[in-house]
Design an enzyme around this catalytic site. Structure first.
Site: not given
Ligand code: NAP
Length: 310
Positions: A172, A149-150, A101, A74, A123, A271, A176, A248
């Site tokens: 964590r 994250g994103g 996105n 992204k 988003d 989500g 970030r 989410l």
């Molecule tokens: P991302 O950019 O990879 O970021 C992941 C984030 O989660 C980071 O801050 C990471 O921390 C943290 N993390 C990962 N595993 C963890 C755990 N077990 N315990 C605590 N923190 C943890 O991913 P993203 O795109 O933001 O997506 C995050 C989630 O949101 C996914 O499940 C995705 O499917 C969902 N999502 C849903 C929608 C929707 O439309 N419903 C849209 C976007 C995302 P660190 O920085 O410390 O690694």
């Protein structure tokens, strides 16, 4: 309604990411194209890290009308599109979030045979729409966002734009969270900037900050299928009943966090509605048609029942 058979006039869009094979977006968008009677198809486009430049060239060369973009591309797509010639290649949300996105490739804009890429982010609007529709008014709210994250970025900027009063980002890796808090504090796009802070994600900090909050958003993959017994919230502490929880994660439905929230009497939202809404906005940008949101939601639900749920 069945999809129009593929022929020489079929228009293509797709999902760029790595991996993409478990995505339910193809089912959601193809159901919408069938409902609208459009000769369009939405296909998965797996693009490994490091290949996104070539993939964007390919989209244009192959006459795609657009694409969605997901992890891990992204931010890189936003940066590539921002450098393209022409004015306003990025929409205001994509510019604020530094993340794309949705790519739109409008026909008929080219002088030299090259298509023009436009980068958007749906988003943020998808999240705020789902939140408000779920019964939570973000104006003046005190909110806790877990993750940096994103997804967390879209949530936090959405809350700022919807005039939340405070936004606490827990992650964590606290660096970030600090980066996100800094980006939020320096945004020019909100009339009333919220009070923002960044803290490390620990059980104690989470419990203490949520006790004072109106809204808890999980923007981490914790609890996502197949790790369905995982939650950001500790097992032995009830989620305060006054808090609205927005997870989410959309698979499983409900997530463990949502179950914990409901057990304590809290309102819990998943989500899926955010996914449907960001998809509906993207489809409207590509086709100019009003998205059949109910059909898209139903297609996602069917797809989750068929594949991925435990
Ligand atoms: P991302 O950019 O990879 O970021 C992941 C984030 O989660 C980071 O801050 C990471 O921390 C943290 N993390 C990962 N595993 C963890 C755990 N077990 N315990 C605590 N923190 C943890 O991913 P993203 O795109 O933001 O997506 C995050 C989630 O949101 C996914 O499940 C995705 O499917 C969902 N999502 C849903 C929608 C929707 O439309 N419903 C849209 C976007 C995302 P660190 O920085 O410390 O690694």
């Amino acid at each position: 309604m069945p999809l129009i058979p593929i022929d020489g006039h079929t228009q293509l869009v797709g999902l760029i990411g790595w991996p993409v094979e478990h995505s339910i977006s193809p089912a959601m968008h193809n159901a919408a194209f069938a409902e609208l009677g459009l000769n369009w198809r939405y296909v998965p486009l797996p693009v490994p890290p490091g290949r996104i430049h070539v993939a964007l060239e390919g989209l244009q060369a192959l006459g795609f009308r657009g694409a969605n973009v997901t992890v891990p591309h992204k931010q890189e797509v936003a940066q590539i599109i921002a450098r393209l010639p022409g004015r306003e290649t990025l929409g205001p949300e994509a510019l604020a979030l530094d993340a794309v996105n949705t790519i739109a490739i409008p026909h008929g804009e080219t002088k030299d045979g090259r298509a023009t890429l436009r980068g958007h982010n749906t988003d943020m609007a998808g999240f705020v729409g789902a939140l408000v529709d779920g019964g939570f008014q973000p104006v003046g709210a005190s909110s806790v966002v877990v993750g940096a994250g994103g997804g967390a970025r879209a949530v936090a900027f959405g809350l700022a734009r919807a005039r939340a009063r405070t936004i606490t980002v827990l992650n964590r890796s606290v660096e970030r969270a600090e980066d996100l808090a800094l980006a939020l504090s320096s945004t020019q796009n909100t009339a009333l900037p919220p009070s923002v802070r960044a803290l490390p994600l620990t059980d104690k900090i989470l419990i203490d900050t949520v006790r004072e909050a109106d809204l808890l958003v999980n923007a981490t993959p914790a609890g996502m299928w197949p790790n369905v017994r995982v939650s950001i919230w500790p097992d032995d502490v009830p989620v305060p009943g006054h808090v609205t929880v927005f997870d989410l994660v959309y698979n499983p439905r409900p997530t463990k966090l949502m179950e914990q929230a409901r057990a304590g009497g809290a309102n819990a939202l998943g989500g899926l509605e955010m996914l449907v809404r960001q998809g509906a906005l993207a489809l409207e940008m590509w086709t100019g048609e009003e998205a059949p949101v109910a059909v898209m939601r139903q297609a996602c639900q069917r797809s989750l029942e068929r594949h991925g749920s435990p």
